[in-house]
Scaffold this active site. Structure first.
Site, PDB file in Angstrom:
ATOM      1  N   CYS A 163       4.032   1.733   1.408  1.00 39.15           N
ATOM      2  CA  CYS A 163       5.706   0.907   1.011  1.00 39.15           C
ATOM      3  C   CYS A 163       6.469   2.155   1.141  1.00 39.15           C
ATOM      4  CB  CYS A 163       5.119   0.858  -0.761  1.00 39.15           C
ATOM      5  SG  CYS A 163       2.906   0.476  -1.055  1.00 39.15           S
ATOM      6  N   HIS A 296      11.771   2.927  -6.946  1.00 35.05           N
ATOM      7  CA  HIS A 296      10.873   1.494  -6.190  1.00 35.05           C
ATOM      8  C   HIS A 296      10.812   1.356  -7.576  1.00 35.05           C
ATOM      9  CE1 HIS A 296       7.492   1.475  -3.377  1.00 35.05           C
ATOM     10  NE2 HIS A 296       6.450   2.285  -4.643  1.00 35.05           N
ATOM     11  N   HIS A 331       5.505  -6.780  -5.800  1.00 38.67           N
ATOM     12  CA  HIS A 331       5.868  -5.083  -4.380  1.00 38.67           C
ATOM     13  C   HIS A 331       5.536  -6.077  -3.383  1.00 38.67           C
ATOM     14  CE1 HIS A 331       5.840  -1.530  -2.537  1.00 38.67           C
ATOM     15  NE2 HIS A 331       4.930  -1.805  -3.467  1.00 38.67           N
TER      16      HIS A 331
END
Lengths: 404, 336
Positions: A163, A296, A331
């Site tokens: 990520c 995040h 995401h």
């Protein structure tokens, strides 16, 4: 003295829009891109929400200015669409007009298309045009397809650090500029939704059946998204000589590893703390000069505790305004760092702080809560953008208002 | 340095190790006993490339004699193929329910890096490059940049595995020779395709030489789909002063003309793909071999039955490798 690194162009496509302007408009309207999939063949079609780009591959190809053909994956098409806008915005009609690098990021490459034909590919009795997808599974395929379409012939590279991938792509590009290797580098990432990743995160019990609720006491996981984003980075001397329009400055960055667990952050957020602290130190900005943190904020149980703890450790009782934009875009894994870096620039340009949608209840582990409504007309000079991933990979960027 | 490869490279003396060959178009790694490196309970869950990558990294740290581990930077073209295949298969087999997440976690390209960091408690910079024939070399470029930025050392490596399924997949698009080929005569069998390989190689890199140093990296160039002219010019520049050229020649007639550009330089050459086979990060094996030659000032003669005349002193080596004609890399190594 190393070159300062400026952002001089941006392009993106996400579930909330096909361009930077459309994304900004949806952020302003506080409209989420979450919904159910139209394109993935999965039993979770009506169960697990995702933030899908609202285009078929054919329609994406048109948007990207190319013709759809076998072998061109959705990952590549998303990337091409975002790249086209980034080049336009930066006023680059020919990437070969100056040495220009391309640093791309992806976590599963062309899996979105190969997973549909994988069992045909490994079956000696089957033959057909699907074989054109054989070599698209790796992460280099999308990079090279985009590079070849655009004409990148200097340095090209692909990064995969889960990520944090595209945040690391931006960092790598900035470092190449500072070391005088290239005057201009286009950095970012592309990620398409796949049955592979959806089942991967679901098998980890990390996916929320509702729309995700970052930093909320009742959060139960993330929603996956897809998209692509690229930022044009230029060294100061090149940008000035080229008379480039400077959108913002990348003043700080840091990549650290937590060395704690393959998929979980440490409870106290050691990696997040170190990454933010070092990025801020590099930027030369003090903690109280940070106006906004695009966290995040995956809405998983672990991430939000550790990232929140890290914020409290670094900023004490004066934690800056913060929010997660993942309820808008989902995401987007490898693309997340670049998408959110663009959101940071938009916050600076427009004096906006984006709301953390779906928040209602403070987490018991934290004293802080995210911004829950759109804040307009504020002065945003420095933004921290966080991207943390599997393998303990943490990346923080500091994006600052351009001031002469 | 440390290397797990199809040759006896992990333990013992490479100058007396026999040449391992294949006639099945696939050179698999000779795997060491992992138990001294990885605890048993972890070992059971890990697939081949994870074990190979982690073990090579740990052995490299031992070999370097350095007591601190800084940034960890790696390259892998395909990551853990075994885990990727396993997870795809399980999704299909179990109809997306009750899946074990382990192969998914391990399929991420940065999982080896994460494991190495975890085992060494290395909290500095950590990055993974995944671009076919540029994977290892971009990791190397990043490492050189990190040293220039002040890092005292880096742990830099590459790992790749071949599975039966992937071997078949790539055979469908002409990656390997059609006829079973003896790897010892790889260069005489000019036909489309090569012989598949795999391997894990790690290097400790420092900005200043230590008494353990094998070689110095003094040049690095990555060229993406270069024109013949650009390739020839760059090769000529990088070959300047070289006593030996290590080439990634692999018997693939479709791309042999690129390597032939190096023939015009009139410098002794050694090809290395009959030792390690062809794979995305084979360049790391080439660099490992070059560094060994520079430090020991000899070539493992038994590995090179085709050996031509080798210069008495080797001070500078040019490594030239490309991956199926697309990613071309030149690395200059010098004696320390």
């Amino acid at each position: 003295m190393a070159e300062r690194v400026f952002i001089t162009g941006m392009g993106m496509i996400t579930a909330i829009g096909d361009s930077v302007a459309e994304n900004l408009e949806q952020l302003r309207q506080q409209r989420s891109g979450l919904g159910f999939t139209s394109y993935i063949d999965t039993i979770y079609r009506q169960v697990l929400p995702v933030a899908e780009v609202k285009h078929t591959n054919e329609s994406l190809a048109t948007l990207a200015g190319t013709t759809p053909c076998e072998g061109l994956t959705r990952t590549t098409l998303l990337g091409m669409a975002a790249m086209k806008e980034a080049l336009q915005q930066a006023g680059i009609s020919d990437v070969q007009s100056a040495p220009t690098g391309f640093i791309n990021a992806s976590t599963v490459g062309g899996m979105c298309d190969t997973e549909k034909v994988y069992f045909d590919i490994i079956n000696p009795e089957k033959d057909g045009t699907f074989l054109q997808y054989i070599d698209t599974l790796d992460c280099a395929d999308c990079t090279q397809r985009i590079a070849d379409a655009v004409g990148f012939c200097e340095h090209i590279a692909t990064i995969s650090t889960a990520c944090s991938s595209s945040a690391n792509a931006l960092m790598f590009g900035a470092r190449m500029i500072k070391q005088g290797m290239l005057p201009r580098v286009i950095c970012g990432g592309t990620e398409a939704l796949t049955r592979f990743t959806l089942n991967g995160f679901n098998s980890l019990k990390n996916v929320d059946k509702q729309f995700c609720r970052p930093f909320d006491q009742q959060r139960t996981g993330l929603n996956l998204g897809e998209g692509a984003a690229y930022l044009v980075l230029e060294g100061e001397s090149f940008a000035r000589a080229n008379n480039s329009r400077i959108l913002a400055e990348l003043t700080g960055y840091c990549n650290t590893n937590e060395a704690f667990h393959p998929t979980s952050p440490s409870p106290d957020g050691d990696g997040a703390y170190e990454a933010m602290k070092a990025a801020l130190a590099m930027s030369g900005r003090s903690a109280d000069a940070v106006d906004y943190i695009n966290v995040h904020g995956t809405a998983t149980l672990n991430n939000d505790v550790s990232e929140g703890k890290a914020l409290e450790r670094l900023f004490g009782s004066k934690v800056p305004l913060f929010s997660s934009t993942k309820p808008f875009t989902g995401h987007t894994l490898a693309a997340a760092g670049a998408i959110e870096a663009i959101f940071a620039v938009l916050a600076i340009q427009n004096g906006l702080i984006f709301p953390n949608l779906n928040f209602s209840e403070k987490m018991e582990e934290l004293n802080i809560t995210p911004v829950t409504r759109l804040i307009e007309g504020v002065s945003v000079n420095n933004v921290i953008s966080n991207s943390f991933g599997f393998g303990g990979n943490n990346a923080s960027l500091v994006i600052s208002k351009y001031e002469g | 340095m440390a290397a797990i490869s199809p040759q006896q490279t992990f333990n013992g003396d490479i100058f007396s190790a026999p040449l391992v060959h294949t006639d099945s178009n696939l050179l698999p790694c000779i795997e060491p006993d992992y138990k001294p490196f990885i605890p048993g309970n972890s070992l059971r869950r890990m697939t081949r490339v994870l074990k190979m990558g982690l073990t090579t990294a740990l052995q490299c740290v031992r070999d370097s004699g350095l007591d601190t581990v800084g940034p960890i930077v790696t390259g892998t073209g395909k990551g853990s193929l075994q885990d990727t295949e396993k997870f795809i298969r399980e999704i299909e087999q179990y109809k997306e329910t009750a899946l074990n997440p382990t192969p998914f976690i391990q399929s991420t390209y940065n999982s080896v890096n994460g494991l190495v960091a975890l085992q060494l408690n290395a909290t500095a910079y950590n990055n993974t490059f995944v671009h076919r024939g540029f994977s290892f070399e971009t990791a190397l470029l990043d490492s050189v940049m990190l040293l220039a930025e002040g890092a005292s050392n880096t742990l830099t490596g590459a790992f790749e595995e071949m599975t039966a399924e992937h071997f078949y997949i790539k055979s469908r698009i002409g990656f390997w020779k059609q006829a079973p080929t003896d790897s010892r005569s790889l260069y005489e069998q000019q036909s489309p395709g090569s012989v598949a390989g795999e391997g894990a190689v790690f290097f400790s890199l420092t900005a200043a030489p230590t008494d353990k140093s094998y070689a110095a990296i003094t040049g690095l160039k990555l060229l993406y789909k270069p024109t013949d002219e650009k390739l020839a010019n760059t090769l000529a520049t990088f070959a300047e002063g070289a006593d030996l050229i290590l080439t990634g020649r692999n018997g693939d007639s479709r791309y042999e003309h690129y390597y032939q550009q190096a023939d015009r330089l009139n410098i002794p050459q050694l090809p290395f793909k009959h030792l390690c086979g062809e794979y995305d990060t084979a360049g790391a094996f080439g660099m490992w071999l070059g560094a060994n030659i520079l430090r020991s000032q000899q070539v493992p003669a038994q590995w090179f039955p085709m050996l031509e005349k080798i210069p008495a002193t080797i001070n500078r080596i040019l490594l030239y490798n490309h991956f199926y004609g697309e990613q071309h890399v030149m690395i200059v190594l010098e004696r320390v």
